[in-house]
Enzyme design. Structure first.
Site, PDB file in Angstrom:
ATOM      1  N   MET A 250       0.825  -1.287  -0.013  1.00 34.83           N
ATOM      2  CA  MET A 250       0.250   0.049   0.028  1.00 34.83           C
ATOM      3  C   MET A 250       0.760   1.241  -0.085  1.00 34.83           C
ATOM      4  O   MET A 250       0.141   2.506   0.097  1.00 34.83           O
ATOM      5  CB  MET A 250      -1.091  -0.066   1.214  1.00 34.83           C
ATOM      6  CG  MET A 250      -1.856  -1.259   1.534  1.00 34.83           C
ATOM      7  SD  MET A 250      -3.257  -0.942  -0.240  1.00 34.83           S
ATOM      8  CE  MET A 250      -3.880   0.757   0.246  1.00 34.83           C
ATOM      9  N   ARG A 251       2.238   1.341  -0.184  1.00 32.92           N
ATOM     10  CA  ARG A 251       2.932   2.305  -0.028  1.00 32.92           C
ATOM     11  C   ARG A 251       2.800   3.220  -1.071  1.00 32.92           C
ATOM     12  O   ARG A 251       2.741   4.452  -0.955  1.00 32.92           O
ATOM     13  CB  ARG A 251       4.502   1.970   0.161  1.00 32.92           C
ATOM     14  CG  ARG A 251       5.397   3.074   0.210  1.00 32.92           C
ATOM     15  CD  ARG A 251       6.736   2.937   0.509  1.00 32.92           C
ATOM     16  NE  ARG A 251       7.052   2.360   2.003  1.00 32.92           N
ATOM     17  CZ  ARG A 251       7.449   1.338   2.154  1.00 32.92           C
ATOM     18  NH1 ARG A 251       7.445   0.250   1.461  1.00 32.92           N
ATOM     19  NH2 ARG A 251       7.907   0.858   3.546  1.00 32.92           N
ATOM     20  N   ALA A 252       2.420   2.608  -2.321  1.00 29.01           N
ATOM     21  CA  ALA A 252       2.370   3.366  -3.545  1.00 29.01           C
ATOM     22  C   ALA A 252       1.124   4.406  -3.395  1.00 29.01           C
ATOM     23  O   ALA A 252       1.015   5.395  -3.767  1.00 29.01           O
ATOM     24  CB  ALA A 252       2.050   2.432  -4.727  1.00 29.01           C
TER      25      ALA A 252
END
Length: 656
Positions: free
Chosen positions: A275-277
């Site tokens: 989910m970092r993107a």
């Protein structure tokens, strides 16, 4: 001190300039990775950024630049009381050299005070100096692995932890991470790649007018750095004011649910990991809205953020090309617009259901090519075989103890590994405990007075450390007709690609030699860019006879030249063959005997070798085993390369 080249004076590189400015507005984006060929002003523009950042209020005499309004409760120079004296200082630009030591990065015990005053005092490192500023790593892809690990921990947690030499310290270390790299010198480890919020590809312009202006400005700067900087002082000041204004506006920027859904849809469509993107794209879009003076994120802000934040996160494999195809991105944004307007996601769609274009193209790429009939071992060449499924290979190591070319493959002496013992003659750095123990019994006879130690040169003990090194892994691949059955060559290519990925992860240099027909060819000179080796291997054509001796002699010649160029990096020869040696009828002599003699020469040179046995069929001659004995190495079956279940690869090899 020579004036820095002004940020505003850099010609072109709009994406790079924007990425750096957005990070200056919102440091939570996570930094910028600048990829590009040499001589494209990567370092120049990054260094120019520091002059644009606003000055900082810091607690006076705090070596860690604590914010007086929110001081770090765990600061080693604290605790800082309310109303403590403050000072104003410029934002720091700290450069981390590729050859830096661990002590220089995280800090260490202050040896002078420890040995003279008998106290344990902490000497801060570069992570402390970079707090609330910019940490710049030039050639970040060449950074030693142990430094990468420390950098990752600090970047992820916003704190640096030091547990060494009897010192236990934790301090704040929040910084804007900027790295530059030339992909020709090797790719970046995936763990560090993902930590960079944005990535920008820079290339020299091919436009004559642009190149002319670049040279004109550079020559003017070199002739009068101060005068040139003054010419661009107003433009830089306006950018600095814009950064301050955008920072102030940042908390008031709204992120509508429509745009949040658009961000999620695009990230799902491109199947990025984790989910970092999504978080980075959201923060970048908010920063872009603040930078342009808006009060809410719009579709245009999301598009800019996606172009900067997703290219390096699409790479599913180190051999994939980075970047976003413009047509795929436009299609994904169009599809995402439909989901953004919908109140709820469709129940029958999985993650990324709206991103049909990228996934659809991916499915088309997976279609099998029709098999072509096999040609005889003495016939013409065959087209490249499609690589079989890759796997996690077993670890191949060079025996003995090396001198420590940074990496993760074989055992080595190093300046950064774990301490295994102390020594009076060799080692890296002072072994403090052993030095004190050597001096302690003599303090009375030396007439010690006070708390300090009386030391003599004979007390000094060095720390002998052992870590891991990277090697030169040279692949010598038999591409002759005897290896040319398409199914078998497919399995071989898949196995070598697996080893190449392993070499990438262990920070090895790799080279590739192929031999078929009348001679051997250096398909790829030793390089850290293993994706280039993968490209050459995927295009490997087969057929013809087997000049095995030529291949071994070519490997010996290449390794001898590389030994002079890089003597600390030990070689590992991986010979992939079925052992059958043939030469054209016009050449006389015993081909197999010549191959054994060439193998003996490599063994005499001390080259560590592994023979990958690709022999198949009911009748097995055991030739790879004989080659391994002549080389003084080991012989592995193709199936033994895998550390996991590779039954499919083995079946493909044996079916030929």
């Amino acid at each position: 001190m020579t004036a820095r080249y002004p940020f505003s004076a850099v010609v072109g590189h709009e994406d790079l300039r924007l990425g750096l400015l957005l990070n200056a507005v919102h440091p939570g984006i996570g930094g910028v990775l600048v990829r590009g060929e040499k001589g494209t002003a990567k370092s120049t523009i990054v260094r120019g950024l520091a002059a644009l950042l606003p000055a900082l209020d810091a607690v006076r005499d705090c070596r860690f630049a604590c914010d007086p309004h929110r001081p770090d409760p765990g600061c080693p120079d604290g605790p800082h009381e309310a109303g403590a004296s403050t000072t104003t200082k410029p934002s720091s630009l700290v450069e981390l050299p590729v050859g830096a030591t661990e002590d220089r990065l995280v800090g260490s015990l202050d040896l002078e005070r420890a040995l003279t005053e008998g106290v344990r005092a902490y000497q801060p490192g570069l992570l402390a100096a970079a707090h609330r500023g910019v940490l710049y790593v030039d050639e970040v892809n060449l950074l030693h692995d142990h430094l990468v690990d420390l950098l990752l921990d600090a970047a992820a947690m916003g704190r640096a932890h030091v547990e060494r030499d009897g010192v236990s310290v934790s301090h704040a270390s929040s910084f804007l991470l900027v790295g530059t790299m030339n992909p020709e010198e090797g790719e970046l480890r995936p763990q560090l790649l993902d930590r960079f919020g944005l990535t920008v590809q820079v290339n020299a312009s091919r436009d004559v007018a642009t190149r002319t202006e670049v040279v004109r400005r550079r020559l003017a700067y070199e002739a009068d750095p101060v005068g040139f900087a003054q010419q661009w002082e107003k433009a830089d000041a306006e950018l600095a004011e814009s950064i301050v204004a955008a920072r102030a506006a940042l908390p008031g920027i709204a992120l509508p649910d429509t745009e949040l859904r658009r961000i999620a849809a695009v990230c799902a469509a491109f199947e990025v990991d984790g989910m970092r993107a999504d978080l980075v794209v959201a923060r970048t879009a908010i920063a872009h809205a603040a930078w342009r003076g808006g009060d809410a994120v719009t579709e245009a802000d999301v598009e800019v953020a996606v172009r900067l934040a997703l290219p390096h996160r699409r790479r599913r494999d180190p051999f994939d090309e980075p970047g976003l195809d413009s047509e795929q991105l436009e299609q994904a944004l169009r599809d995402a617009a439909e989901q953004a307007e919908a109140p709820e996601p469709p129940d029958d769609d999985g993650p990324g259901g709206g991103g049909g274009a990228p996934r659809g193209e991916g499915r088309q790429q997976k279609q099998e090519r029709p098999e072509q009939p096999e040609q005889g071992s003495g016939g013409g060449e065959q087209p490249p075989a499609k690589p079989a499924q890759q796997f996690r290979p077993r670890l191949l190591q060079v025996p003995g103890l090396g001198e420590g070319a940074p990496g993760r493959r074989s055992r080595s002496r190093s300046s950064s590994g774990r301490v295994v013992r102390s020594s009076t003659v060799d080692g890296h750095g002072v072994h403090l405990t052993a030095t004190v123990q050597a001096a302690a019994p003599h303090q009375h006879t030396r007439g010690r007075s006070g708390s300090g130690l009386e030391l003599r040169s004979g007390d000094l003990r060095r720390a002998v450390r052992e870590g891991r090194e990277g090697n030169l892994v040279l692949f010598a691949v038999d591409a002759s007709g005897s290896m040319a059955a398409r199914a078998r060559m497919s399995a071989v290519t898949g196995a070598v690609l697996s080893l190449l990925r392993d070499a990438y992860q262990r920070r090895d240099k790799v080279g590739l030699i192929t031999f078929r027909g009348r001679e051997a060819e250096v398909a790829l000179p030793p390089t850290s860019s293993v994706d280039a080796a993968a490209t050459r291997l995927r295009g490997l054509r087969t057929g013809g006879r087997t000049p095995l001796a030529h291949g071994l002699l070519a490997a010996r010649k290449l390794l001898a030249a590389e030994r002079l160029r890089d003597p600390r990096r030990r070689p590992l020869l991986v010979l992939v063959t079925d052992g059958r040696a043939t030469v054209p009828a016009s050449q006389r002599g015993d081909a197999l005997h010549d191959a054994m003699r060439a193998a003996a020469l490599l063994e005499a040179d001390g080259v560590a070798s592994v023979v990958v046995d690709c022999e198949n069929g009911v009748v097995r001659l055991g030739l790879p085993d004989r080659l391994a004995i002549a080389l003084g190495g080991t012989c592995l079956q193709l199936a033994e390369l895998s550390a996991e279940n590779v039954a499919g690869v083995v079946r493909a090899a044996r079916a030929a």
